[in-house]
Design an enzyme around this catalytic site. Structure first.
Site, short mmCIF file in Angstrom:
data_model
loop_
_atom_site.label_atom_id
_atom_site.label_comp_id
_atom_site.label_asym_id
_atom_site.label_seq_id
_atom_site.Cartn_x
_atom_site.Cartn_y
_atom_site.Cartn_z
N SER A 43 0.82 -1.20 0.00
CA SER A 43 0.00 0.00 0.00
C SER A 43 0.86 1.27 0.00
CB SER A 43 -0.96 -0.03 1.19
OG SER A 43 -2.03 0.87 1.01
N ASP A 205 -5.70 -3.88 -2.10
CA ASP A 205 -4.61 -3.56 -1.16
C ASP A 205 -4.03 -4.82 -0.53
OD1 ASP A 205 -3.17 -2.68 1.16
OD2 ASP A 205 -4.30 -0.81 1.13
#
Length: 334
Positions: A43, A205
């Site tokens: 991320s 993610d």
């Protein structure tokens, strides 16, 4: 402290806009003389790691340069809603409930692509390294963690492009991989990847499965590491951080909250890594940056807020290095 140009690998956790703290910690390592070899990130860690990898590959890596790039970002531009999502209250709620996300993520991907272009980086071929001690598929400066929800597994890009998708990693876009790793569930639109046989996977993610992949660059042959692998984490402690981690789900609070969905997603993002961080051998090589005053998705940060986050990371990195000793680490844990 490090000697000049002492090598190290880096693992950078997720954390949304808190990622500015990662930059501060990395700057402390660079200032101390560490030369990053490989960078693994999830991320926000994937985003910072990609810029760092590009800078290292091009020979332009300095803490000041990384800070300059980070501070020129207007994070509000990353909130690029579609037509439906712009409808007050109902639009964001629909994005969450449908799984399509509140924001498109196109602006984020464009920024990544532009930032990497400054270092001459477009595909993973531009981040290839020559290190015969590594498996062929791992000979890259950068690896990012992504969750493939279609296959139900964690994938590491570019390492898994060939094995999982039948694709040539050298031909794959770095910006696309980082965009996938930053696709926070329910907040950003998921990314898509089509394999060589025509199967399309939905990617989100990587924090969904591993927000802090501290072991991703560790040797698997039982031998001692050639140089240290430092981790930098921004993760909140649960349950204290539970109310600020997933603001994208706030529209559901109209139903009375925090919702079970919010709590479940929060636990998925950080629960595994919270337990992992309690292990002494992980704690010993991890820089923990205190970012409790900033929410993961506080995209309206002021310049003062950015400076504070950066300084928190810089301070944490310097404090960690005051007592770090690689020889002692090897004696105790390897």
């Amino acid at each position: 402290m490090a000697l000049a140009a002492e090598r190290a690998d880096l693992v950078l956790s997720g954390g949304g806009v808190k990622g500015i703290g990662l930059v501060g910690a990395v700057a402390a390592l660079l200032d101390a003389g560490y030369a990053p070899q490989r960078i693994s990130g999830t991320s926000a860690g994937a985003l910072v790691g990609a810029v760092l990898a590009g800078a290292v590959q091009s020979g332009e890596v300095t803490g000041a340069r990384l800070k300059e790039l980070t501070f020129e970002i207007d994070y509000r531009t990353f909130l690029d809603q579609g037509l439906v999502e712009r409808v007050p209250v109902l639009g964001p709620a629909w994005g969450v409930l449908s799984g399509s996300g509140v924001y498109r993520g196109d602006a984020l991907r464009k920024w990544i692509d532009t930032a990497l272009a400054r270092f001459g980086v477009s595909t993973f071929a531009d981040l290839a390294i020559s290190d015969k001690a590594l498996p062929v598929e791992q000979r890259y400066r950068l690896v990012v963690t992504v969750a493939d929800v279609t296959l139900g597994q964690l994938v590491r890009l570019p390492w898994d492009y060939q094995r999982v998708y039948g694709l040539d990693p050298d031909e794959q876009s770095v910006a696309d991989a980082v965009r996938a790793s930053t696709a926070i569930p329910f907040f950003y639109q998921p990314a898509k990847l089509t394999s060589a046989d025509g199967r399309t996977s939905t990617l989100v993610d990587g924090g969904l499965l591993s927000n802090f992949p501290i072991d991703s660059l560790d040797r698997t042959d039982g031998k001692k590491p050639r140089w240290p692998t430092f981790g930098v984490t921004l993760m909140p402690n649960l349950p204290e951080g539970n109310d600020q981690l997933i603001p994208a789900l706030r529209p559901l609070h109209l139903l009375g909250g925090p919702t079970l969905l919010e709590q479940v997603v929060t636990t998925m993002l950080v629960g595994r890594d919270q337990a992992y961080l309690s292990q002494p051998w992980v704690q010993a090589r991890t820089i923990r940056v205190n970012t409790a005053d900033v929410g993961v998705l506080d995209f309206d940060l002021s310049e003062r807020d950015k400076e504070a986050l950066y300084d928190d990371g810089l301070r944490a990195g310097r404090e960690f290095l005051r007592t770090w000793n690689f020889a002692n680490y090897l004696t105790r844990f390897r």
